[in-house]
Every structure is written in structure tokens, then in C-alpha cells.
Design a protein around this motif. Structure first.
Motif, PDB file in Angstrom:
ATOM      1  N   GLY A  78      -6.942 -13.902  -8.000  1.00  0.00           N
ATOM      2  CA  GLY A  78      -6.444 -13.087  -6.901  1.00  0.00           C
ATOM      3  C   GLY A  78      -6.874 -11.641  -6.980  1.00  0.00           C
ATOM      4  N   ASN A  79      -6.052 -10.791  -6.394  1.00  0.00           N
ATOM      5  CA  ASN A  79      -6.378  -9.385  -6.160  1.00  0.00           C
ATOM      6  C   ASN A  79      -5.368  -8.457  -6.832  1.00  0.00           C
ATOM      7  OD1 ASN A  79      -8.499  -9.791  -3.882  1.00  0.00           O
ATOM      8  ND2 ASN A  79      -6.775 -11.051  -3.258  1.00  0.00           N
ATOM      9  N   ASN A  80      -5.803  -7.231  -7.028  1.00  0.00           N
ATOM     10  CA  ASN A  80      -4.900  -6.175  -7.474  1.00  0.00           C
ATOM     11  C   ASN A  80      -4.328  -5.487  -6.247  1.00  0.00           C
ATOM     12  OD1 ASN A  80      -4.555  -6.225 -10.171  1.00  0.00           O
ATOM     13  ND2 ASN A  80      -5.916  -4.549 -10.645  1.00  0.00           N
ATOM     14  N   PRO A  81      -3.190  -4.866  -6.352  1.00  0.00           N
ATOM     15  CA  PRO A  81      -2.433  -4.577  -7.560  1.00  0.00           C
ATOM     16  C   PRO A  81      -1.524  -5.722  -8.019  1.00  0.00           C
ATOM     17  CG  PRO A  81      -1.357  -3.535  -5.709  1.00  0.00           C
ATOM     18  CD  PRO A  81      -2.616  -4.182  -5.173  1.00  0.00           C
ATOM     19  N   ALA A  82      -1.467  -6.814  -7.253  1.00  0.00           N
ATOM     20  CA  ALA A  82      -0.514  -7.891  -7.557  1.00  0.00           C
ATOM     21  C   ALA A  82      -0.758  -8.544  -8.911  1.00  0.00           C
ATOM     22  CB  ALA A  82      -0.535  -8.942  -6.458  1.00  0.00           C
ATOM     23  N   LEU A  83      -2.024  -8.806  -9.279  1.00  0.00           N
ATOM     24  CA  LEU A  83      -2.272  -9.495 -10.550  1.00  0.00           C
ATOM     25  C   LEU A  83      -1.883  -8.649 -11.746  1.00  0.00           C
ATOM     26  CD1 LEU A  83      -5.511 -11.600 -10.197  1.00  0.00           C
ATOM     27  CD2 LEU A  83      -3.165 -12.355 -10.358  1.00  0.00           C
ATOM     28  N   HIS A  84      -2.214  -7.364 -11.710  1.00  0.00           N
ATOM     29  CA  HIS A  84      -1.831  -6.485 -12.813  1.00  0.00           C
ATOM     30  C   HIS A  84      -0.311  -6.425 -12.916  1.00  0.00           C
ATOM     31  CE1 HIS A  84      -2.421  -2.320 -14.896  1.00  0.00           C
ATOM     32  NE2 HIS A  84      -1.770  -3.169 -15.653  1.00  0.00           N
ATOM     33  N   ALA A  85       0.345  -6.276 -11.785  1.00  0.00           N
ATOM     34  CA  ALA A  85       1.812  -6.218 -11.773  1.00  0.00           C
ATOM     35  C   ALA A  85       2.407  -7.539 -12.265  1.00  0.00           C
ATOM     36  CB  ALA A  85       2.313  -5.896 -10.371  1.00  0.00           C
ATOM     37  N   LEU A  86       1.780  -8.668 -11.909  1.00  0.00           N
ATOM     38  CA  LEU A  86       2.270  -9.964 -12.356  1.00  0.00           C
ATOM     39  C   LEU A  86       2.123 -10.101 -13.868  1.00  0.00           C
ATOM     40  CD1 LEU A  86       3.338 -12.805 -11.729  1.00  0.00           C
ATOM     41  CD2 LEU A  86       0.949 -13.504 -11.373  1.00  0.00           C
ATOM     42  N   ALA A  87       0.959  -9.747 -14.408  1.00  0.00           N
ATOM     43  CA  ALA A  87       0.754  -9.822 -15.861  1.00  0.00           C
ATOM     44  C   ALA A  87       1.792  -8.975 -16.581  1.00  0.00           C
ATOM     45  CB  ALA A  87      -0.665  -9.376 -16.215  1.00  0.00           C
ATOM     46  N   ASP A  88       2.006  -7.783 -16.086  1.00  0.00           N
ATOM     47  CA  ASP A  88       2.970  -6.872 -16.707  1.00  0.00           C
ATOM     48  C   ASP A  88       4.390  -7.430 -16.595  1.00  0.00           C
ATOM     49  OD1 ASP A  88       3.208  -4.417 -18.124  1.00  0.00           O
ATOM     50  OD2 ASP A  88       4.083  -3.505 -16.332  1.00  0.00           O
ATOM     51  N   PRO A 127      -9.292  -4.182 -14.362  1.00  0.00           N
ATOM     52  CA  PRO A 127     -10.453  -4.014 -13.473  1.00  0.00           C
ATOM     53  C   PRO A 127     -10.966  -5.331 -12.913  1.00  0.00           C
ATOM     54  CG  PRO A 127     -11.155  -3.923 -15.743  1.00  0.00           C
ATOM     55  CD  PRO A 127      -9.645  -3.991 -15.763  1.00  0.00           C
ATOM     56  N   SER A 128     -11.940  -5.254 -12.049  1.00  0.00           N
ATOM     57  CA  SER A 128     -12.580  -6.441 -11.481  1.00  0.00           C
ATOM     58  C   SER A 128     -13.028  -7.368 -12.599  1.00  0.00           C
ATOM     59  CB  SER A 128     -13.798  -6.037 -10.653  1.00  0.00           C
ATOM     60  OG  SER A 128     -13.420  -5.202  -9.603  1.00  0.00           O
ATOM     61  N   ALA A 129     -12.793  -8.667 -12.421  1.00  0.00           N
ATOM     62  CA  ALA A 129     -13.156  -9.751 -13.343  1.00  0.00           C
ATOM     63  C   ALA A 129     -12.326  -9.758 -14.628  1.00  0.00           C
ATOM     64  CB  ALA A 129     -14.647  -9.756 -13.666  1.00  0.00           C
ATOM     65  N   ALA A 130     -11.268  -8.959 -14.709  1.00  0.00           N
ATOM     66  CA  ALA A 130     -10.388  -8.978 -15.881  1.00  0.00           C
ATOM     67  C   ALA A 130      -9.627 -10.296 -15.931  1.00  0.00           C
ATOM     68  CB  ALA A 130      -9.407  -7.810 -15.840  1.00  0.00           C
ATOM     69  N   PRO A 153     -14.856  -7.237 -18.421  1.00  0.00           N
ATOM     70  CA  PRO A 153     -16.310  -7.353 -18.559  1.00  0.00           C
ATOM     71  C   PRO A 153     -16.919  -6.331 -19.514  1.00  0.00           C
ATOM     72  CG  PRO A 153     -15.697  -7.442 -16.258  1.00  0.00           C
ATOM     73  CD  PRO A 153     -14.444  -7.086 -17.034  1.00  0.00           C
ATOM     74  N   SER A 154     -16.218  -5.239 -19.765  1.00  0.00           N
ATOM     75  CA  SER A 154     -16.769  -4.222 -20.673  1.00  0.00           C
ATOM     76  C   SER A 154     -16.493  -4.551 -22.137  1.00  0.00           C
ATOM     77  CB  SER A 154     -16.198  -2.843 -20.345  1.00  0.00           C
ATOM     78  OG  SER A 154     -14.794  -2.837 -20.530  1.00  0.00           O
ATOM     79  N   ASP A 155     -15.713  -5.617 -22.393  1.00  0.00           N
ATOM     80  CA  ASP A 155     -15.405  -6.019 -23.779  1.00  0.00           C
ATOM     81  C   ASP A 155     -16.629  -6.621 -24.464  1.00  0.00           C
ATOM     82  OD1 ASP A 155     -12.859  -5.129 -23.457  1.00  0.00           O
ATOM     83  OD2 ASP A 155     -11.975  -7.100 -23.159  1.00  0.00           O
ATOM     84  N   ARG A 192      -8.584 -11.517 -12.043  1.00  0.00           N
ATOM     85  CA  ARG A 192      -8.860 -10.680 -10.879  1.00  0.00           C
ATOM     86  C   ARG A 192     -10.276 -10.985 -10.415  1.00  0.00           C
ATOM     87  NH1 ARG A 192      -9.348  -4.149 -10.131  1.00  0.00           N
ATOM     88  NH2 ARG A 192      -9.688  -4.259  -7.885  1.00  0.00           N
ATOM     89  N   HIS A 193     -10.472 -11.028  -9.118  1.00  0.00           N
ATOM     90  CA  HIS A 193     -11.813 -11.287  -8.589  1.00  0.00           C
ATOM     91  C   HIS A 193     -12.811 -10.293  -9.170  1.00  0.00           C
ATOM     92  CE1 HIS A 193     -11.968  -7.732  -6.007  1.00  0.00           C
ATOM     93  NE2 HIS A 193     -10.697  -7.992  -5.702  1.00  0.00           N
ATOM     94  N   ALA A 194     -14.064 -10.705  -9.253  1.00  0.00           N
ATOM     95  CA  ALA A 194     -15.122  -9.828  -9.746  1.00  0.00           C
ATOM     96  C   ALA A 194     -15.423  -8.751  -8.696  1.00  0.00           C
ATOM     97  CB  ALA A 194     -16.363 -10.655 -10.063  1.00  0.00           C
TER      98      ALA A 194
END
Length: 173
Positions: free
Chosen positions: A112-122, A142-145, A171-173, A13-15
């Protein structure tokens, strides 16, 4: 490369983007935090050892800027294709795009962008290592995930549940 090759899909996901007044959504640049997080994502991707043969990057400014900062952390730059369909595409649109990847490509990243990337990963993750799916859902991608999935077969065979979520980073990891 055989169709039975293990392939990697790296979803980025984009930063964090800025919201400048009067700037069209497609033209929004990265915020200061995004300019700091994108190289961290690139370092993490490099540390996984996942080779990247091809990058499919959305044409919007924040995705292109994210990719430029990520690629600076990689040992070699993969061939990059800037793809309009990634900007507002759904998870299904992204699956269609991935199916078009040539089987000579062993690993691809999608920026790319959310919500598509999260939905794609899932959607792609039929299996997960440990509690990665729960981590992904708790964080909300989140951003940069970054999510890394593997599957065996041809890119043309990509569909819901075909992959295994093998790594997830924020990024928080």
C-alpha cells in the motif's frame, strides 16, 4: 491453523512512483528507480524465509506494479486480493481489513501507500527487536520499504500494540 499460531504481517510500501503530467494519482506508474527497487524488496522478503500465504494489494497502479515485480522474486506466489480500501485507507482502516483475514492464513502481506503503512507498522509494533523502530522512524518508511511484524493469535485480534517488529528493510540498506 490454531488461533494461537504465530502469524506474520509483511507491510510493503509501493516502490518509487512517477508523476506523469495529466495522470490521475491512482493511475501513476512506477518510476525507473521503482522498477529497480521493487525486485530488490522481493529478494529481501524471500531471504527472510517468511512464508506468504496471502497478499492484500492496493488497486492503484504503482502498488500493483510493485507487487508484480516483488512476486517475481518469491519462490511461490501467494493468493493475491486487490483491495480498493487500501488505496486511501488510514492505519485504522488497514487494521479493520487485516481483521477480516481468515485464520487459515498464517502470513499476509499488505502492499500500500504512506502515510497509512508507516502508521500501521508503528501502531501494531508493541515490541521491537533492537532499534528497528528507530530505524523505521529515521527513514520515514520510504518507497519500497518493508516491515515484518509477528503476533500470536487470531487475525480478528489485531489491534494496536499486538505485534513485534522483527525486521525492517529499505532499498538503501
Amino acid at each position: 491453523m490454531s488461533a494461537e499460531t504465530t502469524r506474520h504481517v509483511v507491510l510493503v510500501r509501493h516502490a518509487k512512483a512517477d508523476y506523469p503530467h495529466g495522470v490521475d494519482d491512482h493511475d501513476r506508474p512506477l518510476a525507473e528507480r521503482g522498477r529497480k527497487d521493487a525486485p530488490k524488496a522481493g529478494s529481501w522478503i524471500a531471504s527472510t524465509g517468511a512464508p506468504l500465504d496471502l497478499a492484500l494489494c492496493s488497486t492503484d497502479v504503482r502498488c500493483r506494479e510493485t507487487w508484480k515485480l516483488i512476486v517475481g522474486e518469491l519462490s511461490q506466489r501467494p493468493r493475491t486480493v486487490y483491495e480498493d480500501r487500501l488505496y486511501e485507507g488510514s492505519a485504522e482502516d488497514l487494521i479493520t481489513l487485516i481483521k477480516e483475514v481468515d485464520d487459515e492464513v498464517g502470513s499476509a502481506t499488505v502492499i500500500g501507500n504512506n502515510p497509512a503503512l508507516h502508521a500501521l507498522a508503528d501502531a501494531l509494533a508493541g515490541e521491537t527487536e533492537g532499534d528497528l523502530r528507530e530505524q523505521m522512524h529515521r527513514s520515514g518508511f520510504p518507497s519500497a520499504a518493508v516491515a515484518v511484524l509477528t503476533f500470536t493469535g487470531s487475525w480478528k485480534d489485531v489491534e494496536h500494540g499486538v505485534g513485534k517488529l522483527t525486521a525492517y528493510w529499505t532499498p538503501s540498506d
